[in-house]
Design an enzyme around this catalytic site. Structure first.
Site, short mmCIF file in Angstrom:
data_model
loop_
_atom_site.label_atom_id
_atom_site.label_comp_id
_atom_site.label_asym_id
_atom_site.label_seq_id
_atom_site.Cartn_x
_atom_site.Cartn_y
_atom_site.Cartn_z
N GLY A 1 0.63 -1.33 0.09
CA GLY A 1 0.07 -0.05 -0.03
C GLY A 1 0.67 1.41 0.04
CG HIS B 1 4.80 -6.42 -21.81
ND1 HIS B 1 6.37 -6.70 -21.97
CD2 HIS B 1 4.87 -6.38 -20.49
CE1 HIS B 1 6.73 -6.33 -20.90
NE2 HIS B 1 5.97 -6.32 -19.90
CG ASP C 1 10.04 -3.04 -18.93
OD1 ASP C 1 10.75 -3.30 -17.84
OD2 ASP C 1 9.11 -3.98 -19.19
CD GLU D 1 14.89 -4.01 -18.16
OE1 GLU D 1 13.54 -3.83 -18.80
OE2 GLU D 1 14.89 -4.98 -17.35
CG ASP E 1 10.40 -10.24 -8.57
OD1 ASP E 1 9.73 -10.31 -7.56
OD2 ASP E 1 10.18 -10.65 -9.65
CG HIS F 1 12.56 -2.90 -10.49
ND1 HIS F 1 13.56 -2.29 -11.09
CD2 HIS F 1 11.94 -3.74 -11.21
CE1 HIS F 1 13.19 -2.23 -12.40
NE2 HIS F 1 12.34 -3.26 -12.68
CG ASP F 2 14.00 -6.02 -13.14
OD1 ASP F 2 13.28 -6.55 -12.71
OD2 ASP F 2 14.08 -5.12 -14.23
NE ARG G 1 10.44 -6.57 -7.59
CZ ARG G 1 10.17 -6.89 -8.90
NH1 ARG G 1 8.86 -7.16 -8.95
NH2 ARG G 1 10.84 -7.03 -10.03
NE ARG H 1 13.66 0.38 -16.33
CZ ARG H 1 12.88 -0.62 -16.42
NH1 ARG H 1 11.76 -1.06 -16.81
NH2 ARG H 1 13.82 -1.62 -15.99
#
Lengths: 480, 480
Positions: free
Chosen positions: A48, A123, A205, A235, A363, A318-319, A367, A203
């Site tokens: 949240g 996508h 993706d 990326e 992941d 995050h990756d 995170r 940025r």
């Protein structure tokens, strides 16, 4: 063509925010079924975080020395990472919606902080309007040419083997048919729209997966027509010269730098349990010569100088597993990496929470929620060092705009210089545990230097030998 | 409580538009895979009507005498009827999006035409954000309490037997959990939002299926707080006194009137092949006494006068076979029905295309494209008659605001009066094929009357007997 990247991007210090986990405001109404803030992250759970939470924590960013934010996706999405875009023109309601975005953008700009958004244009999601249309209306939908459909009915929720093109074959991520003019226009319009709303750049993706240079050239033209100072970073995990000729992107997320830095400073001590599942792959241990060679390659040979100075250099994202986790909590090693990041060409990007030493594997564990309410868990020593390195970069234009000059390397010691309009900065590292003494030679550089960081207030003559403690880095500033 | 319905609603002549099929503008860019305009309607095909098309055809409505439009749903939706709402705050892109809506609303208002939208609040679609969230994130979604989910994962596309509450068990139409405060707020906000955008009222789809009077009371309070002249009409096919006490809706879609009118004027000649699949059910043939009795019941006994005058009286809709089809192309019968519609209490609603005699059976066939480019197919005689009946209603305040007085009925002849502030209107029908002569008695009414419509320019003394040709209707206007 003349390559030009935005001036501000060369001066940027980014802070990367994963919105569901950075900060949560009382002012945003929330749906009922949230994970506890700080719980172990799961693939589908939401904690949240929101954009007013970001507003309320901007002081933290200012104190850190940050002047730009790169946001992981914030458009409405039925996923906690929001890479499954539902609506490219709406900010997710859990983040506070469009109103919270406006407040955040205004508050950031008021503090001189620029904002990049994450554009996921390869996508969409199964919930995206035109894809949902195909699921509901089948071959009679007017949108049959928006995706690559191989059979009817679309089996998006009925099979692990989708009968349509999807990113990595994942049913949740249907790939756009970017040959369709309406799709191209739609995606270009996304680029324009948020720049009109006031963001400072994109940025992108997996942009390599839209294998169409003209698509990206037009994307750039549209974006720059709205904001000539727009910054576009792709990326792109490896060599990216195809896209970095000046007509597509300004920069890449420079994981080449990350790999090299981890490979030298952490080397055999890296925890690579999960790196093969990321764009890192297996990262080689580098000796000093190899590390300096790689820095020379990526800073002086691979791309034009305008690109190099605008690169986005991270130590994780995050990756990837968090840098502290890959470094097996070698805090000193991580400090040296930060110092390298802040003294290299390319705009540094700090992944939220890394500044206080958060750990987290691949992941979803990288995170985690930012522990605002348990400051006793923060690594304040790491935080103080990082702040000092960022301040150094913000003080020295040569670190942001200067040339990159390889100076010295042996197995464990590496030295490089940066020079810009009479300002010179020399950075020297000793990654070994042993004290080292080295002689450095930078022709045409000043001979008298001022120490920075721990050496502040001291003067040095670099015609004499330099001694470095074990696992240390030193920075000197000269002018002429 | 004092019951008050909007004054304008008593004067309204509605025109119901099914947006995909009414008119298509060159100015709205369209996706590629549309049916040809005028093709046989299918369940899933789109013909590409839009809201700028409506703007371009407003002259037709003005000439007809219409002063309000009821739009079938126009929010974004993956269905040609758009009852599967995808986003309650966006106009469907095929209709031209929010910009086209604004242009349409301004153009309609500039001509004194009010606008009702269709509020489908009982159920959403599988593409609706919060429902899609449950499909993507399962039980970890924050929105688990937005719908009635009986098991995980949600099997929305995998089964004909959904494991969640759905309208009539149809997987495509998940029913909202309106016990959840956030859902209630969301739906009430929909009501407010479009009134703030300028619409004049709501037609509510299946409101009886949100079995919660307090939900609708608050909906009414919210709507009237934005626009005290807001009109709210419920899709309620039978007696609706529960909702028509003044605290919920102003009116119902008065299919009671439709059934009675068809039952009398068309009677045994009705084509009821598909009516059992609609809210009509099987419609009884009525003789004149039964017909007048039913009109007396629905106009004088079932509801308060404020409600009766605001009722929406139709001869058909998107949910029924077209009136011309049920009447087996008995044009004279349909004319008599129109005359009855225009002389009864309650605001008449003309379903697009019915004015030119379009035919069409049950959904999807009652939703054909308006044949703008083949005016030679229009029934211009019917159109002229309807225009004259509408003009009559627009000229006579007693038809819009007056009491309803049953005067006479036998098997085939029916007479009723309307009276308001010294204006009296008498309408008499003979549904039989034989000429009929009747004596009428309306105590306290004027004795000298002016003929209207075909009798215009002639004066009548109603103390004498009145002769009616076979299958005819006559209207007289008196004042005192």
């Amino acid at each position: 063509m003349t390559i030009r990247t935005p001036d501000w991007a060369k001066d940027a210090i980014y802070y990367q925010i994963f919105p569901d986990r950075f900060a949560k405001s009382e002012r945003v109404a929330k749906p009922s079924n949230l994970q506890t803030w700080g719980a172990t992250p799961t693939f589908n759970g939401f904690m949240g975080g929101d954009l007013l939470g970001v507003v309320e924590k901007l002081d933290h960013l200012v104190e850190l020395g940050v002047n730009a934010i790169y946001f992981n996706p914030i458009f409405s999405s039925a996923s906690n990472h929001r890479y499954h875009t539902y609506d490219y023109f709406e900010i997710d309601p859990i983040l506070g919606g469009n109103a919270a975005f406006k407040e955040m953008l205004d508050a950031a700009h008021a503090r001189g902080i620029r904002v990049l958004l994450d554009g996921v244009l390869n996508h969409s999601s199964r919930g995206f309007f035109q894809f949902n249309h195909l699921m509901e209306c089948g071959s009679e939908s007017p949108y049959v040419d928006w995706f690559h459909i191989h059979g009817w009915p679309v089996n998006a929720f009925a099979s692990e083997s989708p009968n349509y093109a999807a990113w990595w074959g994942i049913p949740a991520l249907p790939k756009f048919n970017t040959d369709t003019p309406a799709v191209r226009e739609y995606l270009w319009r996304v680029g324009e729209y948020w720049l009109e709303m006031g963001i400072d750049g994109w940025r992108l993706d997996v942009p390599n997966e839209i294998d169409d240079d003209e698509f990206w050239r037009e994307f750039r033209r549209r974006c720059l027509a709205v904001n000539p100072d727009c910054y576009i970073v792709g990326e792109l995990w490896h060599d990216a010269h195809r896209w970095l000729q000046g007509d597509q992107f300004d920069a890449q997320m420079n994981y080449n730098f990350t790999r090299a830095t981890l490979g030298f400073f952490i080397g055999d001590n890296m925890d690579q349990t999960d790196t093969h599942r990321t764009g890192y792959g297996h990262m080689a241990t580098l000796n000093g010569q190899q590390f300096l060679g790689e820095l020379d390659r990526i800073n002086n040979h691979l791309y034009a100088q305008q690109i190099v100075l605008a690169q986005m250099n991270m130590l994780g994202s995050h990756d990837t597993p968090r840098v502290m986790t890959i470094a097996k909590c070698d805090v000193q090693g991580v400090k040296l990496m930060y110092l390298s990041q802040m003294t290299n060409p390319g705009a540094p990007n700090v992944y939220y929470g890394d500044e206080i030493g958060l750990t987290g594997g691949h992941d979803p564990y990288c995170r985690g929620a930012f522990p605002w309410d348990s400051a006793e868990t923060w690594n304040t020593d790491l935080l103080a060092s990082l702040k000092s390195y960022i301040a150094l970069r913000n003080d020295c234009v040569a670190l942001r705009r200067g040339s990159f000059v390889p100076i010295f390397a042996d197995d464990d010691v590496v030295a490089y210089g940066r020079a810009f309009e009479g300002e010179y900065v020399l950075t020297v590292f000793n990654r070994s545990n042993r004290k080292r003494t080295v002689a450095l030679n930078w022709p045409d550089a000043p001979t008298r230097w001022d120490g920075a960081l721990e050496d502040q207030g001291m003067q040095f003559d670099l015609s004499k030998k330099l001694t470095l403690a074990g696992r240390s880095g030193r920075v000197f500033i000269g002018r002429k």
